[in-house]
Design an enzyme around this catalytic site. Structure first.
Site, PDB file in Angstrom:
ATOM      1  CB  THR A 198      -0.905  -0.034   1.251  1.00 20.35           C
ATOM      2  OG1 THR A 198      -1.678  -1.236   1.211  1.00 20.35           O
ATOM      3  CG2 THR A 198      -1.835   1.161   1.308  1.00 20.35           C
ATOM      4  CB  THR A 216      -3.854  -0.761  -1.174  1.00 24.10           C
ATOM      5  OG1 THR A 216      -3.118  -1.962  -0.947  1.00 24.10           O
ATOM      6  CG2 THR A 216      -5.334  -1.086  -1.232  1.00 24.10           C
ATOM      7  CG  ASP A 240      -8.584  -5.852   2.486  1.00 22.44           C
ATOM      8  OD1 ASP A 240      -7.747  -6.568   3.040  1.00 22.44           O
ATOM      9  OD2 ASP A 240      -8.358  -4.662   2.176  1.00 22.44           O
ATOM     10  CB  SER A 269      -9.975  -0.643   3.557  1.00 23.70           C
ATOM     11  OG  SER A 269      -8.684  -0.074   3.605  1.00 23.70           O
ATOM     12  CB  SER A 270      -6.442  -1.713   7.671  1.00 27.86           C
ATOM     13  OG  SER A 270      -6.965  -2.945   8.082  1.00 27.86           O
ATOM     14  N   GLY A 290       0.597  -1.012   5.343  1.00 26.46           N
ATOM     15  CA  GLY A 290       0.916  -2.014   6.359  1.00 26.46           C
ATOM     16  C   GLY A 290      -0.219  -2.912   6.782  1.00 26.46           C
ATOM     17  N   GLY A 291      -1.284  -3.080   5.954  1.00 27.57           N
ATOM     18  CA  GLY A 291      -2.366  -3.978   6.353  1.00 27.57           C
ATOM     19  C   GLY A 291      -3.024  -3.526   7.642  1.00 27.57           C
TER      20      GLY A 291
END
Length: 387
Positions: A198, A216, A240, A269-270, A290-291
């Site tokens: 991302t 991302t 996701d 999403s994060s 970074g997820g």
């Protein structure tokens, strides 16, 4: 990775040197004429080129060739949606974050609301007490992420998640001298048994217009599928979604209903692009890849700047930590921490793993002088630039 992708010949052709047989070295030039034509087409014809025009035709042809499921009808009927940012306050600052279906804004504001009830500055930034409290608020916010968050067009998200009264209730369950086992917080969700590709950038212009942008491909090179004659990669963002209904376990797999896959639904999403303002003026723009670590990376930067008045370079360089409810483990950057910190956290009952975290390219505005301070995170790559 590209050279290993023998099942994706267009990826190798576009991104591999000499058709994948060579090795890229410093000073080599990568030329992408297909992508250049795509960008020129978008510049000339606008978004319709992508959803109904020439790019759409190439996209659908790639789907047909790869036996994909996206159709011309899907592209034509897709609509980007404008949503109101999540807004919270923290020690007199206004914090604006991205709304669902990204989880960043709600989780960040929820964690800040909990931390606001502690005097972090009195305990010290990297004291075991401060780190313990940060871990515990992360643990609770990520539980609520799993329980409640998803696409708001499909899921009713409780409004109280970002309210300070709710944070006060959560804080009551935090022990000052003992880690909370994650499985005790939500045994009803459990059965017995995020990517680093991302990009985030922060921008501000001479008039103070600020942008925090995170985007991302999900995994490295996304799905590895390059649309032929168009030059761009397709992501694999479907990962996701929660994969298996009802399967939420101690390894970190989430199977709760809000983020299960449905037609027309956007995945959770994060992402956590964030803008902080003081008295109506922007002072901080930040975000990270970074997820699932993204939200906690942003939290660390905000705490460093807003609670401990760190200069931005120091705030971005400082060690970070992460906890996501499950796995019930603290991920911690060790460099820069006293040697006593990890043993102290372990005595409180935390299981600790050392690893690198995030890439928070950020901008700070000095309201006293009007100066802009841009800082690129040294953990991966990037640079700060201005006139």
């Amino acid at each position: 990775l590209v050279r290993q992708s023998t099942d994706f010949p267009e990826l190798v052709r576009v991104f591999g040197k000499d058709g994948g047989s060579g090795t890229w070295t410093a000073g080599d030039r990568l030329c992408q004429p297909d992508l250049a034509r795509t960008l020129q087409c978008l510049a000339q014809d606008g978004p319709d080129a992508f959803y109904t025009g020439s790019i759409a035709e190439l996209f659908v042809a790639e789907m047909t060739n790869g036996r994909g499921i996206i159709t011309a009808h899907d592209l034509k009927n897709y609509q980007a949606k404008w949503r109101r940012p999540v807004h919270g306050t923290y020690r007199g600052y206004d914090v604006y974050g991205v709304p669902p279906p990204s989880s960043g804004g709600i989780c960040l504001v929820q964690m800040l609301n909990m931390l606001e009830r502690f005097d972090l500055k009195a305990d010290g930034r990297f004291s075991p007490t401060t780190l313990h409290r940060m871990v515990e608020v992360m643990r609770r916010a990520y539980l609520d992420r799993a329980r409640y968050l998803g696409d708001p067009d499909f899921v009713q998200i409780p409004g109280y998640l970002t309210q300070k009264e709710y944070a006060a209730q959560l804080v009551q369950s935090i022990s000052t001298d003992k880690a909370t086992p994650s499985d005790t917080l939500a045994p009803d969700l459990l059965q017995d048994s995020e990517g680093h590709h991302t990009t985030h950038f922060s921008v501000i212009d001479e008039n103070g217009l600020a942008v925090a942008n995170t985007y991302t491909l999900e995994f490295s090179y996304g799905s590895r599928v390059v649309v032929r004659k168009a030059g761009f990669l397709l992501n694999n963002e479907m990962g996701d979604f929660n994969w298996f209904a009802g399967k939420t376990d101690r390894q970190g797999r989430i199977g709760t209903p809000p983020n299960l896959i449905q037609p027309g639904k956007r995945m959770l999403s994060s992402q956590c692009p964030t803008i902080v303002r003081k008295d109506g003026k922007t002072i901080l723009i930040t975000g990270s890849p970074g997820g699932r670590t993204i939200i906690n990376t942003v939290l660390c930067v905000l705490v460093n700047v807003l609670d401990f008045n760190m200069p931005l370079r120091q705030a971005v360089d400082a060690p970070r930590l992460h906890h996501q409810w499950f796995p019930d483990r603290v991920d911690l950057e060790k460099e820069g921490l006293p040697d006593s910190v990890i043993p102290a956290l372990e005595r409180l009952g935390h299981r600790v793993r050392v690893r690198r975290q995030g890439d928070a390219h950020s901008i700070y505005v000095d309201l006293r002088t009007g100066e802009y301070h841009g800082v690129a995170d040294r953990r991966i790559m990037g640079s700060a630039a201005g006139p």
